[in-house]
Design an enzyme around this catalytic site. Structure first.
Site: not given
Ligand SMILES: NC(=O)c1ccc[n+]([C@@H]2O[C@H](COP(=O)([O-])OP(=O)(O)OC[C@H]3O[C@@H](n4cnc5c(N)ncnc54)[C@H](OP(=O)(O)O)[C@@H]3O)[C@@H](O)[C@H]2O)c1
Length: 260
Positions: A140, A153
């Site tokens: 991130s 985080y």
């Molecule tokens: N969106 C943003 O603004 C942003 C910015 C910077 C970085 N990121 C990073 O991008 C990545 C993806 O996030 P996203 O934004 O796509 O969010 P998201 O839609 O909430 O997706 C998170 C994913 O992680 C899985 N997950 C959560 N807890 C888990 C666990 N205990 N075991 C296995 N899987 C788990 C969730 O699936 P289940 O709930 O089905 O387990 C989901 O598929 C993350 O690493 C996040 O930190 C996001």
């Protein structure tokens, strides 16, 4: 490279991980999808099988649970068809450092940092022995912004960035490619607990992943899709390297000398 091989993607039930799954399927890769929500994984898998014809295998797992993490590690060690690992699963905890529980923060470190370490560690020997393979780690921009109010985080994402750069140095000469991807705010479920009125401007997840894959195809070590002026990151990296150059002095700096 990697043309006919399978991709294991964590956090593939929603958001950025679900887009990675869709994009890699359209490139003709078979998939192994990991997340907790089996219904969403099944829904995604059925659609991708039908639309792209690739094989999609599901590996439901909570990556904060030691025994479930071990199942994913074993798959990465033993399944020779997997040549790309996408460490994407991640989350955050609401509140501030003073209100977040130690237990929730420990789980956050397990998910955002420890699982990235463990899955990379499981797959790296096979990739290195074969002389090819890729690890994509979703970090991130908060890795670079500890003052933006999300201490643990940000620390986990800095871990992922440093691990990725260090592994690229270590494993790159053995034919393994490691990419760190640094999104800024991206429209996904990770924001679902934030009040609508407090949401920052967002990039769409599809645009983020397409840009990240453009960086992947160029074999970039660090890809920051929202950073328009690439020269700023290059200047940051050269400043960082200049700090550590010749830092192995055996005497403390003048400013730390006491008169006593
Ligand atoms: N969106 C943003 O603004 C942003 C910015 C910077 C970085 N990121 C990073 O991008 C990545 C993806 O996030 P996203 O934004 O796509 O969010 P998201 O839609 O909430 O997706 C998170 C994913 O992680 C899985 N997950 C959560 N807890 C888990 C666990 N205990 N075991 C296995 N899987 C788990 C969730 O699936 P289940 O709930 O089905 O387990 C989901 O598929 C993350 O690493 C996040 O930190 C996001």
């Amino acid at each position: 490279m990697f043309d006919k091989n399978a991709v294991l993607i964590t956090g593939a039930s929603t958001g950025i991980g679900a887009v990675y799954a869709e994009r890699f399927a359209r490139r003709g890769h078979d998939l192994v999808l990991v997340a907790r929500n089996i219904e969403k994984l099944e829904e995604n898998a059925a659609r991708l099988r039908e639309e792209t014809g690739v094989s999609v295998d599901l590996l439901p797992a909570d990556l904060t649970d030691e025994s479930q993490l071990a199942v994913v590690e074993a798959r990465l060690r033993n399944d020779a068809s997997i040549l790309i690992l996408v460490n994407n699963a991640g989350g955050n905890v609401g509140g501030t450092f003073l209100t977040q529980s130690a237990e929730d923060l420990t789980d956050l470190v397990r998910l955002n940092a420890t699982s990235v370490l463990r899955l990379s560690h499981a797959v790296a020997p096979r990739f290195a022995e074969r002389g090819e393979g890729a690890i994509i780690n979703v970090s991130s921009v908060l890795a670079l912004a500890p003052e933006w109010g999300s201490p643990v985080y940000s620390a986990t994402k800095a871990f992922v960035l440093t691990l990725s750069q260090a592994l690229q140095t270590d494993l790159g000469p053995k034919g393994v490619y490691v990419q760190a991807v640094l999104p800024a705010a991206t429209r996904t479920d990770i924001w679902k607990f934030v009040d609508e009125t407090r949401l920052p401007p967002m990039m769409e997840a599809a645009d983020l992943v397409d840009a990240a894959l453009a960086g992947f195809d160029r074999r970039e070590e660090v890809t920051i899709p929202p950073l328009h002026d690439e020269a700023r990151f290059m200047a940051f990296e050269s400043a960082r390297i200049s700090v550590v150059q010749g830092i192995g002095n055996t005497t403390p700096a003048e400013r730390y000398r006491t008169s006593a």
